[in-house]
Write an enzyme that holds these catalytic residues in place. Structure first.
Site, PDB file in Angstrom:
ATOM      1  N   ASP A  36       0.838  -1.206   0.000  1.00 19.65           N
ATOM      2  CA  ASP A  36       0.000   0.000   0.000  1.00 19.65           C
ATOM      3  C   ASP A  36       0.874   1.259   0.000  1.00 19.65           C
ATOM      4  OD1 ASP A  36      -2.291  -1.498  -0.016  1.00 19.65           O
ATOM      5  OD2 ASP A  36      -2.576  -1.424   2.155  1.00 19.65           O
ATOM      6  N   GLU A 115      22.481   5.741  27.143  1.00 19.50           N
ATOM      7  CA  GLU A 115      22.086   5.466  25.759  1.00 19.50           C
ATOM      8  C   GLU A 115      23.055   4.466  25.138  1.00 19.50           C
ATOM      9  OE1 GLU A 115      20.404   9.624  24.091  1.00 19.50           O
ATOM     10  OE2 GLU A 115      22.525   9.662  24.641  1.00 19.50           O
ATOM     11  N   LYS A 117      25.704   3.137  22.607  1.00 18.69           N
ATOM     12  CA  LYS A 117      26.727   3.778  21.766  1.00 18.69           C
ATOM     13  C   LYS A 117      26.759   3.027  20.437  1.00 18.69           C
ATOM     14  CE  LYS A 117      31.435   5.524  21.563  1.00 18.69           C
ATOM     15  NZ  LYS A 117      31.632   5.090  20.169  1.00 18.69           N
ATOM     16  N   ASP A 119      27.628   1.943  16.771  1.00 25.31           N
ATOM     17  CA  ASP A 119      28.879   1.966  16.009  1.00 25.31           C
ATOM     18  C   ASP A 119      28.536   2.362  14.578  1.00 25.31           C
ATOM     19  OD1 ASP A 119      31.534   1.742  15.524  1.00 25.31           O
ATOM     20  OD2 ASP A 119      31.586  -0.440  15.402  1.00 25.31           O
ATOM     21  N   ARG A 138      30.220  14.582  10.595  1.00 24.10           N
ATOM     22  CA  ARG A 138      30.879  15.254  11.706  1.00 24.10           C
ATOM     23  C   ARG A 138      32.172  15.933  11.260  1.00 24.10           C
ATOM     24  NH1 ARG A 138      35.032  14.271  14.993  1.00 24.10           N
ATOM     25  NH2 ARG A 138      34.975  15.208  17.052  1.00 24.10           N
ATOM     26  N   GLU A 174      23.217   9.423  14.624  1.00 29.07           N
ATOM     27  CA  GLU A 174      24.152   8.390  14.181  1.00 29.07           C
ATOM     28  C   GLU A 174      23.498   7.586  13.066  1.00 29.07           C
ATOM     29  OE1 GLU A 174      28.072   6.636  15.380  1.00 29.07           O
ATOM     30  OE2 GLU A 174      26.986   8.452  15.959  1.00 29.07           O
ATOM     31  N   TYR A 226      20.200  11.770  18.778  1.00 23.90           N
ATOM     32  CA  TYR A 226      20.533  11.685  20.199  1.00 23.90           C
ATOM     33  C   TYR A 226      20.808  13.041  20.851  1.00 23.90           C
ATOM     34  CZ  TYR A 226      25.248  11.962  18.200  1.00 23.90           C
ATOM     35  OH  TYR A 226      26.353  12.362  17.494  1.00 23.90           O
ATOM     36  N   LYS A 317      33.194   2.113  27.025  1.00 27.01           N
ATOM     37  CA  LYS A 317      33.450   1.224  25.892  1.00 27.01           C
ATOM     38  C   LYS A 317      33.457  -0.241  26.319  1.00 27.01           C
ATOM     39  CE  LYS A 317      34.446   2.459  22.272  1.00 27.01           C
ATOM     40  NZ  LYS A 317      35.667   3.012  21.671  1.00 27.01           N
ATOM     41  N   CYS A 411      40.967 -20.646 -12.805  1.00 29.78           N
ATOM     42  CA  CYS A 411      39.948 -21.003 -11.818  1.00 29.78           C
ATOM     43  C   CYS A 411      40.413 -22.222 -11.028  1.00 29.78           C
ATOM     44  CB  CYS A 411      38.623 -21.305 -12.521  1.00 29.78           C
ATOM     45  SG  CYS A 411      37.343 -21.963 -11.413  1.00 29.78           S
ATOM     46  N   CYS A 414      37.888 -25.342 -12.110  1.00 36.54           N
ATOM     47  CA  CYS A 414      37.807 -25.964 -13.434  1.00 36.54           C
ATOM     48  C   CYS A 414      39.046 -25.728 -14.293  1.00 36.54           C
ATOM     49  CB  CYS A 414      36.559 -25.478 -14.178  1.00 36.54           C
ATOM     50  SG  CYS A 414      36.629 -23.747 -14.676  1.00 36.54           S
ATOM     51  N   CYS A 429      36.060 -16.524 -12.735  1.00 36.21           N
ATOM     52  CA  CYS A 429      36.127 -17.607 -13.714  1.00 36.21           C
ATOM     53  C   CYS A 429      35.131 -17.269 -14.816  1.00 36.21           C
ATOM     54  CB  CYS A 429      35.760 -18.939 -13.061  1.00 36.21           C
ATOM     55  SG  CYS A 429      35.532 -20.280 -14.238  1.00 36.21           S
ATOM     56  N   CYS A 434      31.370 -23.848 -15.400  1.00 37.96           N
ATOM     57  CA  CYS A 434      32.237 -24.192 -14.274  1.00 37.96           C
ATOM     58  C   CYS A 434      31.438 -24.944 -13.218  1.00 37.96           C
ATOM     59  CB  CYS A 434      32.842 -22.930 -13.666  1.00 37.96           C
ATOM     60  SG  CYS A 434      33.765 -23.220 -12.138  1.00 37.96           S
TER      61      CYS A 434
END
Length: 673
Positions: A36, A115, A117, A119, A138, A174, A226, A317, A411, A414, A429, A434
């Site tokens: 929709d 909160e 963190k 990555d 940033r 972020e 944030y 951390k 390859c 093959c 390849c 193959c």
């Protein structure tokens, strides 16, 4: 339609689409199906094609991506985007808390906001009179890069704020990529012979810094906001940081209130840190710690900032997910598109609770960058639940007997010539016959997310190919019991079960069939979108480029891939052969029931009658939503054996809990007339 009629309809469509964006992204409470939503967007695009003057900068159509840029322009921040001080362990955290209380000359426990963190990539969104005017990275904290057109492609970034927003609002957030989306994205890139990303953060950063916004539009990026920079014309300033987050959400911005906690005192913060560390693997996205902020904005003002970081916030951390081991060999794998991928075979080592014996090296550019050789001591990293990567080679520890691995000229499967085409980062390849490519194509076709042919494992596929019982996926459906009995370790019962599984797969839902065909750039998610939009394989095969580009999330690369697939005589022959064997995808299921619309399910523990992925698919086919984390908005938690922290959280939040049998009973009731 006259211009005045078009303007009125265009205005209503914009309002309706943005309303549903707010429900979906900010509140996590969708009210309409994807089909929709796509219908509303298609109508909007059609109006703008007829009346181009209506395609304003804040139109939802701008999310498909503007024209490519020649380069990014600098974007200065009116207030610096400061870095956060890091605290690695309990002692540094308690020292931070003590400094805050000393600075405030207070013996009382401080109220903090905790909160996640994320990555990801820090960005700033600038809104004037409710309209997004600038989006930037940033950068160095003082000046970033203008990536406005790229940020506009994110559905979770509102182009216009809701009523009540300030005249000027600078929002910090972020940009990130969910782990499941990251895995799918990387898998598709690897299949196409493109460079894969080491972790979700790198994928988000690389996607956001594309000069062509249309490429960004096809990447599964999201944002959580944030904080704020400059604010002017606000009706009322939020007294606490948590209330500021609630305010941001009320203006239409996406905020992670689900995982945010307000606690008092250093002990409570450390307890929250330990809780998150234990639940880290359950989260749908990658985090590397906990951000702790003084909740009172008046106290934040009093504490102020140092030269590079605020005194009122710190990042606790998590320990790194890395380990040291040795490269014992470098193996070459051939994928279903002919891409030759180097993989490091490692001396087994524990990384984040998992035994790792292999790590991806991606391609020879990456091997050259790392200068990795057989025999090297290396550092491997496991981000979330993704394939480990070699992140560093300890070249200073080389003994002199390490061996470099040259790029392949042939390859490994093959012996045919291998070549690196212009614009690609992998060797391929070029032999379409193959056996390794065919093997991987059949494995993909039979996988659970595709045709789900139980019992058709790698060993059986190897034997069927070796004995020339099959030459393509269509030949699978012509197999007889006597053919299967020629395979080692294949008895009467196993053969009967496999034939039954093949027969059951003849009428899989259209989305799974499209995914099984292995179209380049079309993963499970896009296969569902294409199936919902076109409804049948015939309609999809006859779609024009314009038809495909009108579909939400389909860009030029995907459209060209679909057109190329159905134009290929070999593929046309294969589809006819499949149809002759009675392989006809079920079209009705793709339109999907809506019996579970508006309901969110979370699965935890071990299910006995289905896999978790199959259970989630059952929910999505009925218009519901499957989530990876429990919140107050969760409708049901389905708990299997050995359910963990999600079950405890569901009980705390009063979420309805179902056993596997109760979940299946619920589906039966929903289907009943």
């Amino acid at each position: 339609m006259t211009l005045s009629e078009a303007k009125a309809r265009h205005r209503r469509l914009c309002q309706e689409i943005e309303h549903h964006n707010y429900l979906y992204y900010a509140l996590d409470q969708p009210q309409i199906s994807d089909a929709d939503y796509d219908g509303l967007l298609r109508e909007l695009l059609e109006i703008e094609r007829t009346f181009p003057e209506l395609a304003t900068p804040e139109s939802p159509s701008q999310r498909v991506g503007a024209k490519p840029l020649e380069k990014f322009t600098p974007a200065p921040h009116s207030l610096p985007m400061l870095s956060l001080e890091n605290a690695l362990g309990e002692t540094p955290w308690r020292e931070f808390d003590a400094r805050v209380r000393r600075f405030l000359a207070s013996d009382e426990e401080i109220e903090y906001v905790c909160e996640l963190k994320l990555d990801g990539v820090a960005v700033e969104l600038v809104y004037r009179e409710g309209r997004l005017v600038v989006g930037s990275t940033r950068g160095d904290g003082l000046t970033g890069e203008d990536v406005t057109d790229n940020l506009k492609t994110l559905g979770s970034v509102p182009l216009r704020l809701r009523a009540g927003a300030p005249e000027l609002l600078e929002v910090r957030g972020e940009v990130y990529m969910d782990l499941a989306a990251f895995r799918t994205f990387n898998r598709e890139r690897e299949d196409e012979g493109e460079m894969v990303f080491a972790n979700p953060r790198n994928a988000a950063a690389g996607s956001l810094r594309q000069l062509d916004p249309r490429i960004t539009a096809r990447r599964p990026l999201k944002i959580f906001c944030y904080g704020v920079g400059q604010v002017e014309g606000a009706t009322q300033a939020a007294p606490t940081h948590y209330e500021l987050l609630e305010q941001l959400r009320s203006w239409g911005l996406r905020v992670d209130l689900e995982h945010t906690r307000v606690v008092r005192g250093a002990d409570a913060v450390w307890a929250r840190y330990q809780e998150l560390l234990a639940d880290r693997e359950e989260l749908p996205f990658e985090i590397d710690g906990l951000v702790v902020k003084v909740n009172s904005r008046a106290l934040q003002e009093e504490l102020g900032a140092k030269s590079r970081s605020p005194r009122w916030a710190v990042a606790l951390k998590f320990p790194p997910r890395q380990a040291r081991t040795q490269v014992e060999d470098i193996l070459l794998q051939v994928g279903r598109t002919g891409a030759i991928t180097p993989v490091a075979q490692l001396h087994p080592v524990q990384v984040s609770g998992v035994t790792v014996s292999r790590a991806s090296l991606h391609n020879w550019d990456e091997i050259a960058r790392l200068d990795v050789r057989i025999g090297d001591q290396v550092i491997v990293e496991r981000a979330g639940d993704v394939i480990p990567d070699v992140v560093r080679v300890l070249t200073e520890e080389r003994r002199g007997d390490e061996r470099a691995v040259p790029a392949p000229s042939a390859c490994p499967a093959c012996g045919s010539p291998a070549a690196r085409l212009e614009g690609e980062v992998v060797y391929r390849c070029r032999n379409l016959s193959c056996p390794a490519q065919l093997k991987e194509a059949i494995r993909h076709f039979a996988a659970r997310g595709a045709m789900d042919i139980e019992g058709l494992g790698e060993r059986t596929i190897d034997q069927l190919l070796r004995q020339e019982l099959i030459r393509d996926v269509a030949d699978l459906f012509a197999l007889r019991k006597e053919d299967l009995l020629r395979c080692e370790r294949m008895g009467e019962k196993s053969a009967a079960n496999l034939l039954h599984a093949l027969d059951a797969s003849r009428h899989r839902p259209l989305a799974r069939f499209i995914f099984a065909l292995g179209l380049r750039h079309v993963g499970e998610h896009l296969a569902k979108i294409l199936a919902r939009r076109f409804g049948s394989l015939a309609a999809l095969s006859q779609a024009s480029r314009e038809d495909l580009l009108a579909v939400h999330e389909v860009g030029p690369q995907v459209a060209d891939s679909v057109l190329s697939f159905f134009a290929d005589p070999h593929n046309q022959s294969l589809l006819r052969k499949l149809h002759a064997q009675g392989v006809v995808p079920s079209e009705e299921q793709e339109q999907g029931g809506e019996s579970l619309r508006g309901q969110t399910f979370v699965f935890t523990g071990t299910l006995t009658r289905m896999t978790r992925k199959e259970a989630e698919a059952m929910v999505e086919e009925r218009g519901g939503r499957a989530s990876g984390s429990v919140s107050a908005k969760t409708s049901y938690l389905v708990a299997g054996d050995e359910a963990g922290s999600k079950l405890d959280k569901a009980r705390r939040l009063g979420v309805a809990i179902l056993s596997e049998e109760q979940f299946l009973d619920l589906l039966d009731k929903e289907q009943a007339p």
